[in-house]
Scaffold this motif. Structure first.
Motif: not given
Length: 355
Positions: A37-45
């Protein structure tokens, strides 16, 4: 490390302002996708690398998680505040640098064990919560919804309410995911300033009435945060020490900077660290509204406090090197954007450990 915090070191000099490294700046937000329902941001390296380098006992996080302005930093999309409140915690907890969060909602109304359990179900076994005690226990006055004091609070520092309305529900609901129970004592009415010895006795009685935490929550600690410098005296440290509690380092314009609170930490050394960085010192004692107006929508660092960041990193490193937990949460009103403040603090911790 010696047997006290920085006994042989001078306080750090004020750092020169430095730009935020590109990897710590807000990335471009992505369009919402299906699934959660809420998607996480792809982690920054860079965040993944920082998370790997942080001490295992250091747990960093933010104060709550309900901010739409974190789109592209924590959320992979544009979400409403109420949607984040209900469904954002699971996405928040997937950020590699967030291993704790300050559950501030409990301050305004006591939560049930079932409500705590619902939060615990959204995070991994390694996650720990910092939970604020209800204001009915920690505020000497009864207030209106706008914060105006109406009358004295007869339940102030009540052992019964502290146990029944706070500690037991939190332990039963969060169990091993409980990190710190924080009793944030609100600013005292002027009439109570001269009665501090009596208040210390009442605080001691409340703390000593709390049930032991180790069996249900082995990593948990009880901490007391204050908003009046008059508490910072040896008698207060003695009350905490005798009850097996610690001091919550409160970074707020009402309180001295870290170096002014270090004597109390030294009096309780060695032990765990609980720290809540709530408000940039430039805003003054009543600066929450000013900070909100200046920092909204909380998507960038506006007023970096490099001196506080460097000193806090030193305290965290000293604590974890001594084998104790460090629970540290940061507000958007500390520097303008809590997720970026956490990343910058993590970078400072790593730099000091490597230096």
């Amino acid at each position: 490390m010696q047997d006290a915090l920085f006994p042989d070191d001078e306080l750090p000099e004020r750092s020169q302002a430095k730009p935020v490294p590109p990897a710590l700046k807000k990335p471009a937000a992505r369009a919402k996708t299906g699934g959660l329902k809420v998607n996480p941001q792809t982690p920054a390296p860079a965040h993944l690398e920082l998370a790997e380098a942080l001490p295992e006992l250091a747990r960093l996080g933010t104060s709550s998680w309900t901010y739409p302005g974190w789109n592209g930093l924590v959320w992979d999309g544009d979400y409403a505040e109420n949607q984040l409140s209900k469904h954002g915690l699971a996405a928040y907890a997937q950020h590699p640098l967030f291993r704790t969060v300050s559950l501030d909602r409990a301050f305004y109304r006591p939560l049930t064990a079932a409500q705590y359990a619902a939060y615990a179900a959204q995070v991994s076994d390694d996650f720990r919560f910092v939970v604020k005690a209800p204001a009915v226990v920690t505020d000497a006055t009864v207030r209106t919804e706008t914060g105006r004091a109406m009358q004295a609070n007869p339940a102030f520092l009540s052992p019964e309410l502290a146990v029944q309305d706070f500690v037991l529900p939190a332990m039963q609901g969060l169990n091993r995911k409980l990190g710190a129970l924080v009793f944030q004592i609100s600013p005292l009415p002027a009439a109570l300033h001269a009665r501090l010895p009596e208040l210390l006795q009442r605080l001691a009685a409340m703390l000593q009435a709390l049930p032991p935490l180790a069996s249900e929550a082995p990593d948990a600690v009880v901490a007391v945060e204050v908003r009046d410098p008059l508490w910072l005296r040896p008698e207060f440290a003695a009350v905490l020490r005798e009850a097996g509690a610690t001091y919550c380092l409160g970074l707020h314009a009402k309180m001295p900077p870290i170096e002014g609170q270090l004597p109390l930490l030294r009096a309780l050394w060695p032990g765990p660290l609980v720290c809540r960085w709530n408000l940039h010192r430039m805003h003054g004692a009543y600066g929450y509204e000013d900070a909100a107006n200046r920092y909204l929508p909380y998507d960038r660092l506006v007023d970096e406090d490099l001196e506080t960041r460097a000193m806090l990193a030193r305290v965290i490193n000293a604590t974890t090197r001594a084998g104790h937990h460090a629970y540290v949460t940061l507000s958007n009103k500390a520097e303008g954007c809590a997720p970026l403040s956490v990343a910058a603090l993590a970078a400072e911790i790593q730099a000091q450990r490597a230096g």
